[in-house]
Design a protein around this motif. Sequence first.
Motif, PDB file in Angstrom:
ATOM      1  N   PRO A   1      42.352  31.411  46.662  1.00 59.66           N
ATOM      2  CA  PRO A   1      41.607  30.577  45.704  1.00 59.66           C
ATOM      3  C   PRO A   1      40.504  31.349  44.975  1.00 59.66           C
ATOM      4  N   LEU A   2      39.764  32.168  45.720  1.00 58.19           N
ATOM      5  CA  LEU A   2      38.676  32.920  45.083  1.00 58.19           C
ATOM      6  C   LEU A   2      39.216  33.890  44.038  1.00 58.19           C
ATOM      7  N   GLY A   3      40.282  34.594  44.415  1.00 59.04           N
ATOM      8  CA  GLY A   3      40.843  35.597  43.507  1.00 59.04           C
ATOM      9  C   GLY A   3      41.403  34.959  42.254  1.00 59.04           C
ATOM     10  N   VAL A   4      42.158  33.856  42.425  1.00 59.64           N
ATOM     11  CA  VAL A   4      42.753  33.205  41.254  1.00 59.64           C
ATOM     12  C   VAL A   4      41.659  32.630  40.362  1.00 59.64           C
ATOM     13  N   ALA A   5      40.653  32.000  40.991  1.00 58.34           N
ATOM     14  CA  ALA A   5      39.570  31.419  40.192  1.00 58.34           C
ATOM     15  C   ALA A   5      38.842  32.505  39.409  1.00 58.34           C
ATOM     16  N   THR A   6      38.575  33.632  40.072  1.00 60.53           N
ATOM     17  CA  THR A   6      37.885  34.725  39.388  1.00 60.53           C
ATOM     18  C   THR A   6      38.725  35.253  38.235  1.00 60.53           C
ATOM     19  N   ALA A   7      40.000  35.491  38.509  1.00 61.31           N
ATOM     20  CA  ALA A   7      40.878  36.033  37.466  1.00 61.31           C
ATOM     21  C   ALA A   7      40.946  35.073  36.282  1.00 61.31           C
ATOM     22  N   VAL A   8      41.114  33.778  36.574  1.00 60.83           N
ATOM     23  CA  VAL A   8      41.213  32.803  35.488  1.00 60.83           C
ATOM     24  C   VAL A   8      39.917  32.754  34.696  1.00 60.83           C
ATOM     25  N   TYR A   9      38.797  32.738  35.411  1.00 62.59           N
ATOM     26  CA  TYR A   9      37.529  32.665  34.683  1.00 62.59           C
ATOM     27  C   TYR A   9      37.329  33.896  33.808  1.00 62.59           C
ATOM     28  N   LEU A  10      37.539  35.067  34.393  1.00 61.28           N
ATOM     29  CA  LEU A  10      37.289  36.291  33.620  1.00 61.28           C
ATOM     30  C   LEU A  10      38.249  36.409  32.451  1.00 61.28           C
ATOM     31  N   GLU A  11      39.486  35.992  32.663  1.00 66.51           N
ATOM     32  CA  GLU A  11      40.491  36.201  31.623  1.00 66.51           C
ATOM     33  C   GLU A  11      40.451  35.111  30.555  1.00 66.51           C
ATOM     34  N   GLU A  12      40.181  33.865  30.967  1.00 72.38           N
ATOM     35  CA  GLU A  12      40.350  32.761  30.031  1.00 72.38           C
ATOM     36  C   GLU A  12      39.032  32.167  29.526  1.00 72.38           C
ATOM     37  N   PHE A  13      37.987  32.237  30.315  1.00 72.72           N
ATOM     38  CA  PHE A  13      36.781  31.504  29.930  1.00 72.72           C
ATOM     39  C   PHE A  13      35.585  32.402  29.626  1.00 72.72           C
TER      40      PHE A  13
ATOM     41  N   ASP B   1      31.794  42.916  31.184  1.00 66.24           N
ATOM     42  CA  ASP B   1      32.306  44.290  31.286  1.00 66.24           C
ATOM     43  C   ASP B   1      31.861  44.935  32.590  1.00 66.24           C
ATOM     44  N   LEU B   2      30.567  44.721  32.898  1.00 70.41           N
ATOM     45  CA  LEU B   2      30.002  45.298  34.117  1.00 70.41           C
ATOM     46  C   LEU B   2      30.728  44.752  35.347  1.00 70.41           C
ATOM     47  N   ILE B   3      30.954  43.443  35.345  1.00 72.92           N
ATOM     48  CA  ILE B   3      31.661  42.820  36.473  1.00 72.92           C
ATOM     49  C   ILE B   3      33.060  43.396  36.609  1.00 72.92           C
ATOM     50  N   GLU B   4      33.719  43.549  35.465  1.00 66.21           N
ATOM     51  CA  GLU B   4      35.081  44.061  35.486  1.00 66.21           C
ATOM     52  C   GLU B   4      35.132  45.474  36.078  1.00 66.21           C
TER      53      GLU B   4
ATOM     54  N   ASN C   1      33.049  46.808  38.074  1.00 69.25           N
ATOM     55  CA  ASN C   1      32.739  46.772  39.497  1.00 69.25           C
ATOM     56  C   ASN C   1      33.898  46.272  40.330  1.00 69.25           C
ATOM     57  N   ILE C   2      34.649  45.319  39.793  1.00 62.78           N
ATOM     58  CA  ILE C   2      35.824  44.844  40.532  1.00 62.78           C
ATOM     59  C   ILE C   2      36.827  45.980  40.674  1.00 62.78           C
ATOM     60  N   ASN C   3      37.035  46.724  39.583  1.00 60.38           N
ATOM     61  CA  ASN C   3      37.956  47.855  39.661  1.00 60.38           C
ATOM     62  C   ASN C   3      37.461  48.892  40.660  1.00 60.38           C
ATOM     63  N   ASN C   4      36.145  49.099  40.701  1.00 55.49           N
ATOM     64  CA  ASN C   4      35.595  50.056  41.664  1.00 55.49           C
ATOM     65  C   ASN C   4      35.789  49.569  43.092  1.00 55.49           C
ATOM     66  N   LEU C   5      35.591  48.265  43.307  1.00 53.53           N
ATOM     67  CA  LEU C   5      35.729  47.712  44.657  1.00 53.53           C
ATOM     68  C   LEU C   5      37.118  47.975  45.213  1.00 53.53           C
ATOM     69  N   ALA C   6      38.118  47.925  44.316  1.00 56.03           N
ATOM     70  CA  ALA C   6      39.487  48.149  44.772  1.00 56.03           C
ATOM     71  C   ALA C   6      39.645  49.553  45.332  1.00 56.03           C
TER      72      ALA C   6
END
Lengths: 434, 264
Positions: A232-244, A252-255, A257-262
Amino acid sequence: MTEMVEKSVARTATDTAAARLKRRYAAERRFKAYGIVAIALALGFLATLLITVFSNGATAFVQTEMRLDVTFDASEMGLGDDRSPDALAGANYLAVVKNAIYARFPEVEGRSARRELAAMLSNGADITLRDLVQDDPSVIGTTRPVWMIASDDVDMAIKGHIPRTPGTDGARLSDQQLGWLEALEQSGAVELKFNTLLFTTGDSREPELAGLWGAIVGSFFSLSITLMVCFPLGVATAVYLEEFAPKNRWTDLIEVNINNLAAVPSVVFGLLGLAIFLNFFGMPRSAPLVGGLVLALISLPTIIIAGRAALKAVPPSIREAAMGLGASRLQVVTDHVLPLAMPGILTGTILGMAHALGETAPLLMIGMVAFIVDIPGSPFDPAAVLPVQVYLWADSPERAFVERTSAAIIVLLFFLAAMNLAAILLRKKFERRW
Amino acid sequence: MSLALSLPETDSRLAKVTARDVNVHYAEKHALKHVDLDIRSNEVTALIGPSGCGKSTFLRCVNRMNDMIENCRVTGLLTLDGDDVYDRKIDVVQLRARVGMVFQKPNPFPKSIYDNVAYGPRIHGMARDQGELDEIVMTSLERAGLLAEVKDRLLEAGTGLSGGQQQRLCIARAIAVAPEVILMDEPCSALDPIATAKVEELIDELRENFTIVIVTHSMQQAARVSQRTAFFHLGELVEVGDTEQIFTNPQHPLTQGYITGRFG
């Protein structure tokens, strides 16, 4: 004259063209050859790995058992006339086991010789008898043949992993024991049977009694927690970042950081879990609950990235069509974009979960490396997980744990393959063309 | 400078959509410049002009599809039946129910034919029960001239239809919401001549009940289906008038150059 010159020019032109063409085809063939060599190498390594693991581990799925005539003598068992479940559970089955093997070799006398004789059976042989009696108390007072688990040394000797020639280096059985084993074998009282304990018990110091069930249940609880948190967290995050989300410096900064976390080493997440879940929130140590939460942190970036890619792949024309009809942004997402992106999201999730299933290092940080015999009953109980069980067994000195380590790896690989297969099937099932 | 201003003001009582000094900027790019245009009720208005002239941009202002684009800024006054389309109080969802849209490439949802048409009425709560919904779907398909071809396979995928059928399905989907205005963004550019002819015929029939604005690259199409034509060039509205007049007696040299094929 001019005509001749023209002809020769034309010929040289075709000659160079032909040569160039030839070089081009040669380059193409070379490139193909590189590819085939690379794939062959990869397949070779994979085959070596699988062959090693399977040849080492295959024998762990069977276990040496010995048939002995067991006399269920109530007085030896210290039972008297009491047949209550408590009394049956607490009875002295060890004495019965010992009497059975002494009776098989009546000529053996003396304490040390008898101890050696009894050592050929597993310490857990009495459990077989206990289960038998608890199932059917009427066996008390009778004598019947029973298959009992042999000790790990006998097991290894039967499977040929340790030498059976007396006096050889590494022979862990004494001359006497080898002789008894020979006698038992000749009377058909030694057999390899399917190793059910491997799939029904938890860990044990005795290799022949050690099982994977505790680790399988632990892995199941951990992954359930992981899935419940990170899907749920991952889908919600992806939907929010991509659609809203608005496209600005913060997103951009969040994006980034997410890539770095991986790419953060998983052991770091383990330390984070130790600091936050255990030390700050005081959650139970070694519990699948904490393991699952830590694994969720590790899989979350993977799922978000896969989810965003899947959402991005939905053609904009579908969004426009829904928007043009007066669907709200949320309706566009829930009615059209999300269902179309679901196969991709599910694939990403399952691959993230498969990754989490094989993760070891972060779980060592939160104490899941403990020696745990009991099967966990809930995500709050201490538990092991499959990769940690592999790690623990690989660390054990007994020869019998070598094959069990490989067996645990086979089981782990089986679950990974099953999850990947599920990913493929889900994608096939939900895939829709537009 | 807009030439349209100098033209005789059309009867604005008939105007369904009016644009006054509408400007659109995409970041630094001034895509639409000072456009004044009236779109009359129950008529087909064709927007023509070379690529990048702003005709699609204007079209997408009317139902605020430009809102989806980052950095897009619209200024000026655009009204639908006198309501300011860009007023803060206007609900975009309601607006788009009143102003339907058909796109360049047929874009049916990957659902059944029935669900494609029923989607709009469902989200706007237009049907009280299944019977009413069925009726809306059937009427819409009928009016889009598609019912005869698909009535036996309503539950099959809309994406399985031919290109022309898909586009008519999209038109059926748009009219199912009972809009007042239908915007069509080059609806026939992905279709073959036969499918195009069918869609054009359909547009002519729909005029009775809807106000239609169509963007087209084909001047023949503009001449065939529209009553009024507006010619855009480099973001400016150069000339607007009755289709017959535009094609037979264009007032502006640019218009003349474009319709005679000297540029564009």
